[in-house]
Motif scaffolding. Structure first.
Motif, short mmCIF file in Angstrom:
data_model
loop_
_atom_site.label_atom_id
_atom_site.label_comp_id
_atom_site.label_asym_id
_atom_site.label_seq_id
_atom_site.Cartn_x
_atom_site.Cartn_y
_atom_site.Cartn_z
N GLN A 93 98.92 0.99 27.69
CA GLN A 93 98.23 2.00 26.88
C GLN A 93 97.44 1.41 25.72
OE1 GLN A 93 100.90 5.14 25.65
NE2 GLN A 93 101.56 5.56 27.74
N VAL A 94 97.38 0.08 25.64
CA VAL A 94 96.70 -0.55 24.51
C VAL A 94 95.22 -0.20 24.48
CG1 VAL A 94 96.06 -2.72 25.65
CG2 VAL A 94 96.64 -2.72 23.21
N LEU A 95 94.62 0.12 25.63
CA LEU A 95 93.19 0.39 25.70
C LEU A 95 92.85 1.87 25.57
CD1 LEU A 95 92.28 -2.01 28.65
CD2 LEU A 95 92.08 -2.44 26.20
N GLU A 96 93.84 2.74 25.46
CA GLU A 96 93.58 4.18 25.32
C GLU A 96 92.86 4.46 23.99
OE1 GLU A 96 94.08 6.33 27.58
OE2 GLU A 96 95.55 5.43 28.95
N ARG A 97 91.97 5.43 24.02
CA ARG A 97 91.25 5.81 22.80
C ARG A 97 92.22 6.39 21.78
NH1 ARG A 97 88.71 10.46 21.05
NH2 ARG A 97 89.16 11.50 23.03
N LYS A 98 92.13 5.89 20.55
CA LYS A 98 93.00 6.35 19.47
C LYS A 98 92.16 6.89 18.32
CE LYS A 98 96.66 2.90 20.38
NZ LYS A 98 97.83 3.77 20.47
N THR A 99 92.55 8.02 17.77
CA THR A 99 91.83 8.60 16.63
C THR A 99 92.83 9.05 15.57
OG1 THR A 99 91.83 10.79 17.70
CG2 THR A 99 89.88 9.40 18.02
N LEU A 100 92.36 8.98 14.33
CA LEU A 100 93.14 9.54 13.24
C LEU A 100 92.98 11.06 13.23
CD1 LEU A 100 92.27 6.92 10.48
CD2 LEU A 100 94.31 7.01 11.95
N ASP A 101 93.72 11.73 12.36
CA ASP A 101 93.66 13.19 12.33
C ASP A 101 92.28 13.72 11.95
OD1 ASP A 101 96.30 13.46 13.11
OD2 ASP A 101 97.06 13.51 11.04
N ASP A 102 91.49 12.91 11.24
CA ASP A 102 90.13 13.33 10.87
C ASP A 102 89.11 12.99 11.95
OD1 ASP A 102 89.88 10.60 10.66
OD2 ASP A 102 89.42 10.57 8.53
N GLY A 103 89.57 12.47 13.07
CA GLY A 103 88.68 12.16 14.18
C GLY A 103 88.15 10.73 14.19
N GLU A 104 88.43 9.96 13.15
CA GLU A 104 87.93 8.58 13.10
C GLU A 104 88.60 7.72 14.16
OE1 GLU A 104 87.86 4.73 10.05
OE2 GLU A 104 88.58 6.68 9.36
N ASN A 105 87.79 6.91 14.85
CA ASN A 105 88.33 6.00 15.86
C ASN A 105 89.14 4.90 15.18
OD1 ASN A 105 88.82 4.40 18.07
ND2 ASN A 105 86.77 3.56 18.18
N CYS A 106 90.38 4.72 15.60
CA CYS A 106 91.22 3.67 15.02
C CYS A 106 91.76 2.74 16.11
CB CYS A 106 92.37 4.26 14.21
SG CYS A 106 93.54 5.25 15.16
N GLY A 107 91.14 2.81 17.31
CA GLY A 107 91.60 1.98 18.41
C GLY A 107 90.63 0.86 18.74
N ILE A 108 90.84 0.23 19.89
CA ILE A 108 89.97 -0.85 20.35
C ILE A 108 88.55 -0.33 20.54
CG2 ILE A 108 89.51 -2.37 22.32
CD1 ILE A 108 92.45 -2.80 22.62
N THR A 109 87.58 -1.07 20.06
CA THR A 109 86.18 -0.62 20.13
C THR A 109 85.47 -1.13 21.37
OG1 THR A 109 85.55 -2.52 18.75
CG2 THR A 109 85.97 -0.43 17.62
N LEU A 110 86.08 -2.05 22.12
CA LEU A 110 85.48 -2.58 23.33
C LEU A 110 86.06 -1.88 24.56
CD1 LEU A 110 85.57 -6.38 22.46
CD2 LEU A 110 83.63 -4.82 22.25
#
Length: 270
Positions: A93-110
């Motif tokens: 699951q390391v490559l799954e898209r992650k977002t903070l509660d405000d919608g900001e991307n906090c996961g891998i960008t590639l």
């Protein structure tokens, strides 16, 4: 095993490296070179160059989890690989898209497609042994009643947005002659849960040291108290608590274990 801190929130005095709120360690073990996380930016390259470390020659990249303060340095690392394809070890699951509660991307960008051009993937929930005495733990069971109870934003799992309990969070464990050394990124799974699983996987109850983030940033007092009670019973020789461990928590930790200073440039041998 030798461990060098390439990226951390702090730097050691009079060494003049760059720091940032991220994490990256460089390991040398039994002829292998292993990069554990990549920090938030390109500073791992400058720091490594100044230390005489060739990141283009790594054998293995281990990602503790998918948050961008541990993975965003990937973008600057790729050109250094010059066509080589090191092994990439992580939770699926390391490559799954992650977002903070405000919608900001906090996961891998590639994207996975980009990364597969540069790495040979070895993603597993099960433990993976890099050597007879060095293991990636895979998915950490959440066994106690006080850790890892609150999600951090959301992640896209099987096409649906779900609260993210960071199931991909993991660690390396070195099985030294005198006990276990736990090498962790943020310990979102819970530092106590991680220790218990390390003991089970390695068949050893002795904990020598822990280096990495303890995920104790303004923790709930009850969580911190339970963590201290647990660690007090472990008889650790030392703890290199850093990154996502705030000063107040370090002060409390120092009441039950010998807390050592950590900063970019620190070198440890086990």
């Amino acid at each position: 095993m030798q461990l060098t801190v390439l990226v951390e929130n702090n730097t050691l005095i009079d060494r003049y490296f760059h720091g940032e709120p991220g994490l990256s360690f460089y390991l040398q073990h039994r002829g292998q070179t292993i990069l554990f996380d990549t920090g938030y930016s390109d500073i791992l390259l400058g720091n490594a160059d100044k230390m005489g470390i060739d990141l283009g020659g790594i054998d293995t990249l281990v990602l503790s989890h998918g948050h961008n303060d541990h993975t965003r340095g990937l973008g600057s690392l790729l050109p250094r690989l010059a066509g080589r394809k090191p092994r990439l070890i992580a939770h699926p699951q390391v490559l799954e898209r992650k977002t903070l509660d405000d919608g900001e991307n906090c996961g891998i960008t590639l994207s996975r497609e980009v990364l597969e051009k540069h790495f040979s993937f070895s993603l597993s929930r099960e433990p993976q042994w890099l050597a007879a005495d060095l293991v990636f733990l895979g998915e950490i069971p959440r066994g106690n009643n006080f850790e890892a109870k609150k999600p951090i934003g959301h992640h896209a799992l099987n096409g649906a947005e779900q609260p993210d309990f960071v199931s991909d969070d993991s660690a390396l464990v070195y099985r030294a002659a005198d006990g276990l050394v736990l090498i962790t990124g943020c310990s979102h799974a819970g530092i106590c849960n991680m220790i218990e699983y390390a003991k089970k996987v390695c068949g050893d109850e002795r904990i020598v040291d822990i280096i990495g983030g303890f995920h104790l940033q303004k923790p709930d007092p009850a969580v911190l108290d339970a963590t201290l009670d647990y660690l007090r019973a472990q008889n650790l020789r030392s703890a290199h608590a850093c990154h996502c461990t705030d000063l107040a928590s370090k002060i409390r930790l120092a009441q039950v274990v010998d807390v050592r200073e950590v900063g970019v440039g620190l070198q440890l041998s086990y």
